[in-house]
Design an enzyme around this catalytic site. Structure first.
Site, PDB file in Angstrom:
ATOM      1  N   ASP A 275       0.856  -1.196   0.000  1.00  0.00           N
ATOM      2  CA  ASP A 275       0.000   0.000   0.000  1.00  0.00           C
ATOM      3  C   ASP A 275       0.894   1.248   0.000  1.00  0.00           C
ATOM      4  OD1 ASP A 275      -2.125   1.686   0.186  1.00  0.00           O
ATOM      5  OD2 ASP A 275      -2.768   1.061   2.191  1.00  0.00           O
TER       6      ASP A 275
ATOM      7  N   LYS B 165       0.905   3.907  -1.958  1.00  0.00           N
ATOM      8  CA  LYS B 165       0.250   5.190  -2.279  1.00  0.00           C
ATOM      9  C   LYS B 165       1.223   6.134  -2.981  1.00  0.00           C
ATOM     10  CE  LYS B 165      -3.235   5.003   1.361  1.00  0.00           C
ATOM     11  NZ  LYS B 165      -2.801   3.887   2.202  1.00  0.00           N
TER      12      LYS B 165
ATOM     13  N   ASP C  99       3.909  10.893  -6.837  1.00  0.00           N
ATOM     14  CA  ASP C  99       4.900  11.888  -7.258  1.00  0.00           C
ATOM     15  C   ASP C  99       4.999  11.913  -8.786  1.00  0.00           C
ATOM     16  OD1 ASP C  99       7.058  13.730  -7.079  1.00  0.00           O
ATOM     17  OD2 ASP C  99       7.597  12.842  -5.140  1.00  0.00           O
TER      18      ASP C  99
HETATM   19  P1  5BU Z   1      -7.734  -0.496   9.650  1.00  0.00           P
HETATM   20  O1  5BU Z   1      -6.901  -0.999  10.759  1.00  0.00           O
HETATM   21  O2  5BU Z   1      -8.732  -1.566   9.143  1.00  0.00           O
HETATM   22  O3  5BU Z   1      -8.357   0.818   9.929  1.00  0.00           O
HETATM   23  O4  5BU Z   1      -6.679  -0.296   8.468  1.00  0.00           O
HETATM   24  C1  5BU Z   1      -7.043   0.124   7.191  1.00  0.00           C
HETATM   25  C2  5BU Z   1      -5.863   0.043   6.249  1.00  0.00           C
HETATM   26  O5  5BU Z   1      -6.258   0.488   4.971  1.00  0.00           O
HETATM   27  C3  5BU Z   1      -4.674   0.905   6.642  1.00  0.00           C
HETATM   28  O6  5BU Z   1      -3.496   0.209   6.274  1.00  0.00           O
HETATM   29  C4  5BU Z   1      -4.776   2.137   5.786  1.00  0.00           C
HETATM   30  O7  5BU Z   1      -3.500   2.630   5.434  1.00  0.00           O
HETATM   31  C5  5BU Z   1      -5.486   1.614   4.572  1.00  0.00           C
HETATM   32  N1  5BU Z   1      -6.391   2.595   3.953  1.00  0.00           N
HETATM   33  C6  5BU Z   1      -7.500   3.098   4.608  1.00  0.00           C
HETATM   34  O8  5BU Z   1      -7.767   2.776   5.738  1.00  0.00           O
HETATM   35  N2  5BU Z   1      -8.298   3.964   3.960  1.00  0.00           N
HETATM   36  C7  5BU Z   1      -8.065   4.374   2.690  1.00  0.00           C
HETATM   37  O9  5BU Z   1      -8.836   5.150   2.132  1.00  0.00           O
HETATM   38  C8  5BU Z   1      -6.925   3.862   2.050  1.00  0.00           C
HETATM   39  C9  5BU Z   1      -6.124   2.958   2.686  1.00  0.00           C
HETATM   40 BR1  5BU Z   1      -6.562   4.404   0.336  1.00  0.00          BR
END
Ligand code: 5BU
Length: 465
Positions: free
Chosen positions: A294, A296, A299
């Site tokens: 992930d 992201k 750049d």
């Molecule tokens: P959680 O612990 O279920 O809240 O983690 C969610 C994961 O998904 C976390 O690694 C974020 O970096 C990732 N994420 C997110 O939560 N929301 C988004 O919109 C995006 C990525 Br893009």
């Protein structure tokens, strides 16, 4: 029965080799059928097979710490060699248990131990490779395999591709020569079999059971996801936001059967190394799930190419998928796609269309439209979105939704949660991205199973409407 020729004749006499016309599992009609399972009923023959295998091992100077027999026929052979020559044995389960430790490899081993694989017959080498992948996923080295009988259908080359040297006691050519010499079969039958072998050379096949797609290295990512979802019955992406790669490796082995994807953030790991990430990649192949970094990316083209392929992480070498912001314009996608052209496995990305966090600036109509346009334009490399809603009716694009929790509505830092049902039914998610709901739970394995079941049930219910 020390003489190999005597042994071959004996094997013929107990019908381990049959000649005629046999329909194989693959549907192909074969003039020879070999079934070494019968040897377990003949202790002398069984021991003799083991002794001859050990002779080859001695002659080849192979060094190894343990022996793993491929179930089932090779198990008794491996047992004899282990007991007679005092080597520890490992057993690879055909399926992981649904209870207890879920271990795939039974027996005691240390990281970097070298294990020798034993198999009775090799055709394509797929069973040996399946076993090797499981052992390697545990950090065990596999460099050699020995078979009693090589059907000479390209198994040796298939294994070489996986860096495994094949040792063998007998080839089909030697068996045929011996049986003709001892008047068990005619030269004509021998010729027929040789011709059949020539015409039926194998390539590495894709294996079944949702475990190990050997050809996963060539199946497009989008297609892999569809197959994984159907075979493993899961649309769950575990998001392992842990700071120890060792811990992620352990967790991925435990929940491997339950997930279709594992998402990580490599830049939060305290103990990242290329060796460990390779181990995680092997686990992802063993349990057949996709690996998503992930990252992201956000750049200009030149910079993201460097971030993708260079530095400590060399993400492009191991991540099946990465996440990308289209903020800098579509050039970012073009640049990323370009940098994986020389990689011989499929690579893909997910474009971030909408975020789950409160007040996200991505969640505006024009922005999302731009992301959809870009997805459509680069549809070979972009397999779908990270989104909070269904963005297109074109089902080839996969919608992955983070911000999932069964009994929480958000955290203190802006994360907002919906339930699996709301995400799939209400928002059209194909994949549920679940993090702390699982990793912070008391029993991660059990919770993972719950999210898998809930997610897949809702998906199936909707599909059947
Ligand atoms: P959680 O612990 O279920 O809240 O983690 C969610 C994961 O998904 C976390 O690694 C974020 O970096 C990732 N994420 C997110 O939560 N929301 C988004 O919109 C995006 C990525 Br893009």
């Amino acid at each position: 029965m020390n003489n190999l020729e005597d042994l071959v004749v004996k094997l013929f006499d107990i019908e381990a080799f049959k000649f005629g016309s046999f329909k194989l599992k693959s549907g192909i009609q074969s003039p020879i059928y070999i079934d070494l399972r019968v040897i377990i009923s003949y202790p002398d023959i069984l021991r003799s097979v083991a002794v001859h295998m050990n002779e080859i091992l001695q002659r080849s100077n192979v060094t190894y710490d343990s022996i793993c027999g491929v179930p089932y026929t090779a198990l008794p052979i491996a047992s004899i060699i282990c007991v007679d020559y005092k080597k520890p044995m490992l057993i690879r389960r055909k399926e992981t248990k649904n209870y207890g430790t879920k271990k795939l490899i039974e027996g005691k081993f240390n990281q970097n131990d070298r294990c020798l694989i034993i198999e009775d017959i090799v055709t394509s080498g797929s069973s040996v490779i399946e076993t090797a992948d499981s052992l390697r996923a545990e950090g065990i080295q596999v460099t050699d395999a020995i078979v009693f009988f090589d059907r000479q259908q390209n198994g040796d080359n298939n294994l070489k591709e996986k860096n495994i040297r094949l040792l063998r006691v007998l080839t089909i050519t030697q068996v045929l020569e011996c049986l003709v010499k001892n008047k068990r079969i005619t030269q004509e039958v021998s010729n027929d079999v040789q011709e059949f072998i020539r015409q039926n050379q194998t390539e590495l096949p894709a294996l079944k059971n949702g475990i190990i797609e050997m050809k996963s290295s060539s199946i497009p990512i989008r297609q892999r996801f569809q197959t994984i979802r159907e075979e493993k019955k899961t649309n769950l992406c575990l998001c392992a936001d842990l700071t120890s790669l060792d811990e992620i490796i352990e967790l991925s082995k435990q929940v491997g059967p339950n997930i279709c994807m594992l998402k990580i953030h490599c830049d939060i790991l305290n103990d990242f190394s290329m060796e460990k990430i390779q181990q995680l990649k092997n686990i992802s192949r063993t349990f057949n799930f996709l690996l998503l970094e992930d990252r992201k990316f956000a750049d200009i083209g030149n910079t993201v190419q460097l971030q993708y392929t260079k530095g400590l992480f060399q993400i492009a070498t191991w991540a099946d998928l990465v996440t990308v912001h289209v903020l800098p314009g579509e050039g970012i996608v073009q640049a990323l796609e370009q940098s994986v052209q020389s990689i011989d496995e499929p690579r893909g990305c997910l474009l971030i269309a909408q975020m789950s966090s409160k007040g996200a600036l991505t969640n505006n109509e024009d922005y999302v439209k731009g992301v959809i346009k870009c997805t459509e334009k680069y549809s070979d490399y972009v397999i779908g979105f990270i989104s909070q809603s269904r963005l297109t009716t074109d089902n080839k694009f996969i919608h992955c939704t983070p911000g999932i929790h069964l009994n929480n509505t958000g955290d203190q830092l802006g994360q907002q949660y919906v339930t699996p049902r709301q995400a799939i039914d209400g928002r059209g998610a194909d994949i549920l991205i679940v993090g702390r709901a699982i990793t912070d739970s008391i029993n991660r394995i059990k919770t993972c199973e719950e999210y898998q079941q809930e997610g897949y049930n809702v998906y199936e219910q909707l599909r059947n409407i």
